[in-house]
Design an enzyme around this catalytic site. Structure first.
Site, PDB file in Angstrom:
ATOM      1  N   ASN A  10      46.687  17.998  28.323  1.00 18.03           N
ATOM      2  CA  ASN A  10      45.912  19.042  27.660  1.00 18.03           C
ATOM      3  C   ASN A  10      46.300  19.008  26.182  1.00 18.03           C
ATOM      4  OD1 ASN A  10      44.725  21.366  26.733  1.00 18.03           O
ATOM      5  ND2 ASN A  10      46.022  22.777  27.893  1.00 18.03           N
ATOM      6  N   TRP A  11      45.437  18.419  25.404  1.00 20.75           N
ATOM      7  CA  TRP A  11      45.762  18.262  23.974  1.00 20.75           C
ATOM      8  C   TRP A  11      45.569  19.543  23.177  1.00 20.75           C
ATOM      9  CZ3 TRP A  11      43.206  12.849  22.648  1.00 20.75           C
ATOM     10  CH2 TRP A  11      44.001  11.846  23.237  1.00 20.75           C
ATOM     11  N   LYS A  12      44.933  20.535  23.773  1.00 18.10           N
ATOM     12  CA  LYS A  12      44.662  21.802  23.071  1.00 18.10           C
ATOM     13  C   LYS A  12      43.926  21.515  21.751  1.00 18.10           C
ATOM     14  CE  LYS A  12      48.533  23.684  25.540  1.00 18.10           C
ATOM     15  NZ  LYS A  12      49.620  24.645  25.650  1.00 18.10           N
ATOM     16  N   HIS A  94      42.775  28.583  31.449  1.00 18.75           N
ATOM     17  CA  HIS A  94      44.076  28.356  30.817  1.00 18.75           C
ATOM     18  C   HIS A  94      44.588  29.678  30.226  1.00 18.75           C
ATOM     19  CE1 HIS A  94      47.194  27.004  28.113  1.00 18.75           C
ATOM     20  NE2 HIS A  94      47.267  25.919  28.883  1.00 18.75           N
ATOM     21  N   GLU A  96      45.968  30.393  27.544  1.00 13.73           N
ATOM     22  CA  GLU A  96      45.606  30.629  26.140  1.00 13.73           C
ATOM     23  C   GLU A  96      44.176  31.153  26.033  1.00 13.73           C
ATOM     24  OE1 GLU A  96      46.796  26.775  24.798  1.00 13.73           O
ATOM     25  OE2 GLU A  96      48.876  27.327  25.185  1.00 13.73           O
ATOM     26  N   GLU A 164      50.911  27.573  36.083  1.00 13.09           N
ATOM     27  CA  GLU A 164      51.539  27.514  34.766  1.00 13.09           C
ATOM     28  C   GLU A 164      52.148  28.869  34.418  1.00 13.09           C
ATOM     29  OE1 GLU A 164      49.858  24.139  32.181  1.00 13.09           O
ATOM     30  OE2 GLU A 164      48.556  25.857  31.916  1.00 13.09           O
ATOM     31  N   GLY A 170      54.857  25.790  26.282  1.00 14.87           N
ATOM     32  CA  GLY A 170      55.147  25.547  24.865  1.00 14.87           C
ATOM     33  C   GLY A 170      56.471  26.137  24.406  1.00 14.87           C
ATOM     34  N   SER A 210      55.992  23.146  29.712  1.00 10.92           N
ATOM     35  CA  SER A 210      57.121  22.384  29.161  1.00 10.92           C
ATOM     36  C   SER A 210      57.539  21.192  30.023  1.00 10.92           C
ATOM     37  CB  SER A 210      58.323  23.307  28.908  1.00 10.92           C
ATOM     38  OG  SER A 210      57.999  24.261  27.913  1.00 10.92           O
TER      39      SER A 210
HETATM   40  P1  PGA Z   1      53.197  22.651  27.357  1.00  6.49           P
HETATM   41  O1  PGA Z   1      51.731  23.176  27.700  1.00  6.49           O
HETATM   42  O2  PGA Z   1      53.424  21.404  28.163  1.00  6.49           O
HETATM   43  O3  PGA Z   1      53.198  22.409  25.894  1.00  6.49           O
HETATM   44  O4  PGA Z   1      54.159  23.744  27.771  1.00  6.49           O
HETATM   45  C1  PGA Z   1      51.228  23.132  28.998  1.00  6.49           C
HETATM   46  C2  PGA Z   1      49.871  23.761  29.064  1.00  6.49           C
HETATM   47  O5  PGA Z   1      49.614  24.731  28.344  1.00  6.49           O
HETATM   48  O6  PGA Z   1      48.995  23.307  29.820  1.00  6.49           O
END
Ligand code: PGA
Length: 248
Positions: A10-12, A94, A96, A164, A170, A210
């Site tokens: 997931n490159w966001k 997600h 976010e 998650e 993150g 993470s």
């Molecule tokens: P992260 O993000 O690996 O940077 O913790 C995972 C995600 O949000 O899917």
């Protein structure tokens, strides 16, 4: 039934088209073919990524979509458009999106229905906040997310659940394999109850938060963890390839 491991990047909101091309060209050389691999770039890189991944076993995914197929929804992208550009997968729900764009379980349920109708495979994200975990609400939150997001959805064949924990995204603070395994097992139980034992057993439940090349092996050794959704550590082709090539 053995569940094939799935690892998704997931490159966001990262990478220009040029950077995406460079990643994919490098990554292709580093990757060993043994798991399902999905890359989810931002919308602007999907077309070029799709061209580069054609005839490759690495699949393309998007990070979000609208539940309507077309219309006056300025700034949105539909399932039809994602199929058109070559996506096979889409990440939905997600944390976010839930936090910054106020997506609710009800909205995610609509998106799942629209994605399934258009033959997209879904990576459905669920997970609790730190506060909810500390208040012992994890199971209730997860149960509510599963029940509402999957309401009136009959077929789980094209749905992958991504657990998650929000406090692990993150932050460099991954859930311990034991903590993650407990929730994955709980989710499997929920799916067995909601559908049947077979679906409980066969649905892939991946972990995100993470994940990196160092903690991947221990997480994947857990019985109910079937892969990973990787953010930060998926931005570098070497580090993501190392994660994907981890031998369990
Ligand atoms: P992260 O993000 O690996 O940077 O913790 C995972 C995600 O949000 O899917």
């Amino acid at each position: 039934m053995a569940r094939k491991r799935l690892i998704a990047a997931n490159w966001k909101m990262n990478k220009t088209i040029k950077e995406s091309i460079s990643f994919i060209n490098n990554f292709k050389k580093l990757i060993e073919k043994n798991n399902d691999i999905v890359i989810c770039p931002s919308f602007t890189s999907l077309y070029e990524a799709s061209r580069l991944l054609k005839n490759s076993y690495i699949k393309l995914g998007a990070q979000n979509m609208h539940y309507k197929e077309k219309g006056a929804f300025t700034g949105e992208v539909s399932a039809i458009m994602l199929k058109d550009v070559g996506c096979e997968y889409v990440i939905l729900g997600h944390s976010e999106r839930r936090l910054y764009f106020k997506e609710t379980n009800e909205l995610i349920n609509k998106k799942i229905k629209a994605a399934l109708k258009n033959n997209l495979k879904i990576i459905l994200c669920i997970g609790e906040t730190l506060e909810q975990r500390e208040n012992n609400e994890t199971n209730n939150i997860i149960k509510n997310q599963i029940n509402t997001c999957l309401k009136n959805i009959k077929d789980m064949k094209n749905i992958i659940v991504a657990y998650e924990p929000i406090w692990a995204i993150g932050t460099g603070k991954n859930a311990t394999p034991k903590q993650a395994e407990e929730v994955h097992k709980f989710i499997r139980g929920l799916l067995s109850g909601l559908y049947d034992k077979n679906i409980g057993k066969s649905t892939r439940i991946i972990y995100g938060g993470s994940v990196n090349a160092k903690n991947m092996k221990d997480l994947m050794e857990m019985e109910n963890i079937d892969g990973a959704l990787v953010g930060g550590a998926s931005l570098d082709p070497k580090s993501f390839a190392e994660i994907c090539n981890t031998k369990i």
